[in-house]
Motif scaffolding. Structure first.
Motif, PDB file in Angstrom:
ATOM      1  N   HIS A  14       0.787  -1.240   0.000  1.00 37.98           N
ATOM      2  CA  HIS A  14       0.000   0.000   0.000  1.00 37.98           C
ATOM      3  C   HIS A  14       0.816   1.285   0.000  1.00 37.98           C
ATOM      4  O   HIS A  14       0.241   2.367   0.047  1.00 37.98           O
ATOM      5  CB  HIS A  14      -0.980  -0.013   1.176  1.00 37.98           C
ATOM      6  N   SER A  15       2.124   1.160  -0.048  1.00 29.75           N
ATOM      7  CA  SER A  15       2.961   2.356  -0.159  1.00 29.75           C
ATOM      8  C   SER A  15       4.154   2.012  -1.038  1.00 29.75           C
ATOM      9  O   SER A  15       4.502   0.834  -1.209  1.00 29.75           O
ATOM     10  CB  SER A  15       3.455   2.818   1.220  1.00 29.75           C
ATOM     11  N   PHE A  16       4.762   3.046  -1.586  1.00 27.81           N
ATOM     12  CA  PHE A  16       5.937   2.797  -2.413  1.00 27.81           C
ATOM     13  C   PHE A  16       7.070   2.214  -1.562  1.00 27.81           C
ATOM     14  O   PHE A  16       7.819   1.357  -2.040  1.00 27.81           O
ATOM     15  CB  PHE A  16       6.396   4.067  -3.128  1.00 27.81           C
ATOM     16  N   ALA A  17       7.181   2.633  -0.311  1.00 27.87           N
ATOM     17  CA  ALA A  17       8.215   2.094   0.579  1.00 27.87           C
ATOM     18  C   ALA A  17       8.046   0.585   0.759  1.00 27.87           C
ATOM     19  O   ALA A  17       9.033  -0.146   0.859  1.00 27.87           O
ATOM     20  CB  ALA A  17       8.177   2.805   1.929  1.00 27.87           C
ATOM     21  N   GLU A  18       6.818   0.109   0.792  1.00 23.26           N
ATOM     22  CA  GLU A  18       6.565  -1.334   0.875  1.00 23.26           C
ATOM     23  C   GLU A  18       6.840  -2.008  -0.474  1.00 23.26           C
ATOM     24  O   GLU A  18       7.296  -3.144  -0.530  1.00 23.26           O
ATOM     25  CB  GLU A  18       5.108  -1.616   1.249  1.00 23.26           C
ATOM     26  N   PHE A  19       6.523  -1.308  -1.553  1.00 21.97           N
ATOM     27  CA  PHE A  19       6.614  -1.881  -2.889  1.00 21.97           C
ATOM     28  C   PHE A  19       8.057  -2.023  -3.392  1.00 21.97           C
ATOM     29  O   PHE A  19       8.390  -3.006  -4.052  1.00 21.97           O
ATOM     30  CB  PHE A  19       5.815  -1.012  -3.872  1.00 21.97           C
ATOM     31  N   TYR A  20       8.918  -1.054  -3.080  1.00 20.24           N
ATOM     32  CA  TYR A  20      10.245  -1.031  -3.693  1.00 20.24           C
ATOM     33  C   TYR A  20      11.080  -2.287  -3.410  1.00 20.24           C
ATOM     34  O   TYR A  20      11.715  -2.813  -4.334  1.00 20.24           O
ATOM     35  CB  TYR A  20      11.002   0.246  -3.323  1.00 20.24           C
ATOM     36  N   PRO A  21      11.092  -2.839  -2.196  1.00 23.40           N
ATOM     37  CA  PRO A  21      11.835  -4.097  -2.013  1.00 23.40           C
ATOM     38  C   PRO A  21      11.293  -5.231  -2.896  1.00 23.40           C
ATOM     39  O   PRO A  21      12.071  -6.026  -3.439  1.00 23.40           O
ATOM     40  CB  PRO A  21      11.654  -4.414  -0.525  1.00 23.40           C
ATOM     41  N   PHE A  22       9.970  -5.283  -3.049  1.00 22.47           N
ATOM     42  CA  PHE A  22       9.393  -6.267  -3.974  1.00 22.47           C
ATOM     43  C   PHE A  22       9.882  -5.996  -5.395  1.00 22.47           C
ATOM     44  O   PHE A  22      10.278  -6.916  -6.118  1.00 22.47           O
ATOM     45  CB  PHE A  22       7.858  -6.222  -3.922  1.00 22.47           C
ATOM     46  N   TYR A  23       9.840  -4.743  -5.794  1.00 22.30           N
ATOM     47  CA  TYR A  23      10.285  -4.348  -7.134  1.00 22.30           C
ATOM     48  C   TYR A  23      11.725  -4.818  -7.371  1.00 22.30           C
ATOM     49  O   TYR A  23      12.034  -5.391  -8.419  1.00 22.30           O
ATOM     50  CB  TYR A  23      10.175  -2.829  -7.277  1.00 22.30           C
ATOM     51  N   LEU A  24      12.600  -4.585  -6.406  1.00 24.54           N
ATOM     52  CA  LEU A  24      13.994  -5.009  -6.554  1.00 24.54           C
ATOM     53  C   LEU A  24      14.108  -6.527  -6.657  1.00 24.54           C
ATOM     54  O   LEU A  24      14.958  -7.035  -7.395  1.00 24.54           O
ATOM     55  CB  LEU A  24      14.844  -4.486  -5.401  1.00 24.54           C
ATOM     56  N   SER A  25      13.257  -7.249  -5.936  1.00 29.18           N
ATOM     57  CA  SER A  25      13.295  -8.715  -6.010  1.00 29.18           C
ATOM     58  C   SER A  25      12.894  -9.214  -7.394  1.00 29.18           C
ATOM     59  O   SER A  25      13.282 -10.306  -7.797  1.00 29.18           O
ATOM     60  CB  SER A  25      12.394  -9.338  -4.938  1.00 29.18           C
ATOM     61  N   GLU A  26      12.146  -8.399  -8.122  1.00 24.19           N
ATOM     62  CA  GLU A  26      11.735  -8.742  -9.486  1.00 24.19           C
ATOM     63  C   GLU A  26      12.798  -8.348 -10.517  1.00 24.19           C
ATOM     64  O   GLU A  26      12.594  -8.549 -11.712  1.00 24.19           O
ATOM     65  CB  GLU A  26      10.427  -8.022  -9.835  1.00 24.19           C
ATOM     66  N   HIS A  27      13.905  -7.779 -10.048  1.00 28.79           N
ATOM     67  CA  HIS A  27      14.978  -7.306 -10.924  1.00 28.79           C
ATOM     68  C   HIS A  27      16.340  -7.831 -10.459  1.00 28.79           C
ATOM     69  O   HIS A  27      17.333  -7.111 -10.478  1.00 28.79           O
ATOM     70  CB  HIS A  27      14.981  -5.772 -10.980  1.00 28.79           C
ATOM     71  N   GLY A  28      16.378  -9.076 -10.057  1.00 23.71           N
ATOM     72  CA  GLY A  28      17.620  -9.671  -9.570  1.00 23.71           C
ATOM     73  C   GLY A  28      18.603 -10.022 -10.676  1.00 23.71           C
ATOM     74  O   GLY A  28      19.806 -10.117 -10.438  1.00 23.71           O
ATOM     75  N   ASN A  29      18.099 -10.219 -11.883  1.00 28.84           N
ATOM     76  CA  ASN A  29      18.944 -10.585 -13.006  1.00 28.84           C
ATOM     77  C   ASN A  29      19.657  -9.339 -13.541  1.00 28.84           C
ATOM     78  O   ASN A  29      19.022  -8.347 -13.881  1.00 28.84           O
ATOM     79  CB  ASN A  29      18.088 -11.236 -14.102  1.00 28.84           C
ATOM     80  N   ARG A  30      20.969  -9.430 -13.611  1.00 31.96           N
ATOM     81  CA  ARG A  30      21.773  -8.277 -14.011  1.00 31.96           C
ATOM     82  C   ARG A  30      21.455  -7.804 -15.435  1.00 31.96           C
ATOM     83  O   ARG A  30      21.398  -6.603 -15.704  1.00 31.96           O
ATOM     84  CB  ARG A  30      23.253  -8.632 -13.879  1.00 31.96           C
ATOM     85  N   THR A  31      21.230  -8.736 -16.350  1.00 30.72           N
ATOM     86  CA  THR A  31      20.895  -8.355 -17.728  1.00 30.72           C
ATOM     87  C   THR A  31      19.565  -7.623 -17.764  1.00 30.72           C
ATOM     88  O   THR A  31      19.410  -6.631 -18.495  1.00 30.72           O
ATOM     89  CB  THR A  31      20.870  -9.595 -18.642  1.00 30.72           C
ATOM     90  N   CYS A  32      18.605  -8.077 -16.981  1.00 33.99           N
ATOM     91  CA  CYS A  32      17.312  -7.395 -16.908  1.00 33.99           C
ATOM     92  C   CYS A  32      17.499  -5.959 -16.424  1.00 33.99           C
ATOM     93  O   CYS A  32      16.953  -5.023 -17.014  1.00 33.99           O
ATOM     94  CB  CYS A  32      16.364  -8.163 -15.981  1.00 33.99           C
ATOM     95  N   ARG A  33      18.284  -5.770 -15.365  1.00 30.79           N
ATOM     96  CA  ARG A  33      18.539  -4.408 -14.860  1.00 30.79           C
ATOM     97  C   ARG A  33      19.233  -3.554 -15.906  1.00 30.79           C
ATOM     98  O   ARG A  33      18.906  -2.376 -16.080  1.00 30.79           O
ATOM     99  CB  ARG A  33      19.398  -4.458 -13.592  1.00 30.79           C
ATOM    100  N   ARG A  34      20.189  -4.134 -16.605  1.00 29.38           N
ATOM    101  CA  ARG A  34      20.900  -3.380 -17.643  1.00 29.38           C
ATOM    102  C   ARG A  34      19.955  -2.962 -18.770  1.00 29.38           C
ATOM    103  O   ARG A  34      20.056  -1.842 -19.276  1.00 29.38           O
ATOM    104  CB  ARG A  34      22.059  -4.204 -18.194  1.00 29.38           C
ATOM    105  N   LEU A  35      19.059  -3.848 -19.154  1.00 28.06           N
ATOM    106  CA  LEU A  35      18.092  -3.504 -20.196  1.00 28.06           C
ATOM    107  C   LEU A  35      17.153  -2.401 -19.721  1.00 28.06           C
ATOM    108  O   LEU A  35      16.805  -1.507 -20.488  1.00 28.06           O
ATOM    109  CB  LEU A  35      17.325  -4.744 -20.643  1.00 28.06           C
ATOM    110  N   HIS A  36      16.747  -2.441 -18.453  1.00 32.83           N
ATOM    111  CA  HIS A  36      15.945  -1.351 -17.892  1.00 32.83           C
ATOM    112  C   HIS A  36      16.710  -0.031 -17.976  1.00 32.83           C
ATOM    113  O   HIS A  36      16.153   1.001 -18.335  1.00 32.83           O
ATOM    114  CB  HIS A  36      15.600  -1.625 -16.417  1.00 32.83           C
ATOM    115  N   PHE A  37      17.979  -0.082 -17.618  1.00 24.09           N
ATOM    116  CA  PHE A  37      18.809   1.121 -17.621  1.00 24.09           C
ATOM    117  C   PHE A  37      18.919   1.698 -19.031  1.00 24.09           C
ATOM    118  O   PHE A  37      18.767   2.912 -19.226  1.00 24.09           O
ATOM    119  CB  PHE A  37      20.198   0.783 -17.055  1.00 24.09           C
ATOM    120  N   VAL A  38      19.160   0.841 -20.011  1.00 20.17           N
ATOM    121  CA  VAL A  38      19.244   1.298 -21.405  1.00 20.17           C
ATOM    122  C   VAL A  38      17.912   1.896 -21.841  1.00 20.17           C
ATOM    123  O   VAL A  38      17.860   2.982 -22.441  1.00 20.17           O
ATOM    124  CB  VAL A  38      19.670   0.142 -22.339  1.00 20.17           C
ATOM    125  N   GLY A  39      16.805   1.203 -21.543  1.00 23.16           N
ATOM    126  CA  GLY A  39      15.497   1.707 -21.924  1.00 23.16           C
ATOM    127  C   GLY A  39      15.175   3.037 -21.278  1.00 23.16           C
ATOM    128  O   GLY A  39      14.628   3.941 -21.932  1.00 23.16           O
TER     129      GLY A  39
END
Length: 109
Positions: A14-39
Motif C-alpha cells: 500500500h505504499s511505495f516504501a513497501e513496494f520497492y523491495p518487492f520491485y527489486l526482487s523482481e529485478h535480480g537478473n543483471r541483464t534485466c537491470r541493464r536492459l531497464h537502464f538502457v530503456g
C-alpha cells in the motif's frame, strides 16, 4: 527467482516504501537491470529530443523504447511478468529509483 517474488501480490503493498523491495526482487537478473537502464536512458533522450525539436512523437518513441527494453529483460532474462502489469504507477516510480540507484552505485550495473 526467490520465494518473495512468487508469494507477494504487489497489489497488497500500500505504499511505495513497501513496494520497492518487492520491485527489486523482481529485478535480480543483471541483464534485466541493464536492459531497464538502457530503456530508461533512451526514454530520457527521447524526452530531450521532444523538448528540443517540438516533435512530440518523440515522447511515444521514448515510452516504446523504455518498455520494450524492460519487457525483453523480464520475459527473456528474468523470466517473470513485469510489475507494471499489476502496479503501474509504483512500477514506473521504481524504474526511476532503480535508475538513480544504479547511477549512484547502490545497485550493481
Amino acid at each position: 527467482m526467490d520465494s518473495t517474488t512468487s508469494t507477494v501480490d504487489p497489489r497488497s503493498l500500500h505504499s511505495f516504501a513497501e513496494f520497492y523491495p518487492f520491485y527489486l526482487s523482481e529485478h535480480g537478473n543483471r541483464t534485466c537491470r541493464r536492459l531497464h537502464f538502457v530503456g530508461s536512458t533512451l526514454g530520457l533522450l527521447c524526452l530531450a529530443l521532444a523538448l528540443a525539436t517540438g516533435r512530440w512523437w518523440w515522447l511515444l518513441a521514448g515510452l516504446v523504447a523504455g518498455y520494450a527494453f524492460a519487457w525483453i529483460g523480464h520475459f527473456g532474462f528474468e523470466k517473470n511478468k513485469p510489475a507494471s502489469f499489476r502496479r503501474p504507477l509504483y512500477s514506473f516510480m521504481g524504474d526511476w529509483v532503480m535508475y538513480r540507484d544504479i547511477w549512484t552505485g547502490r545497485i550493481p550495473f
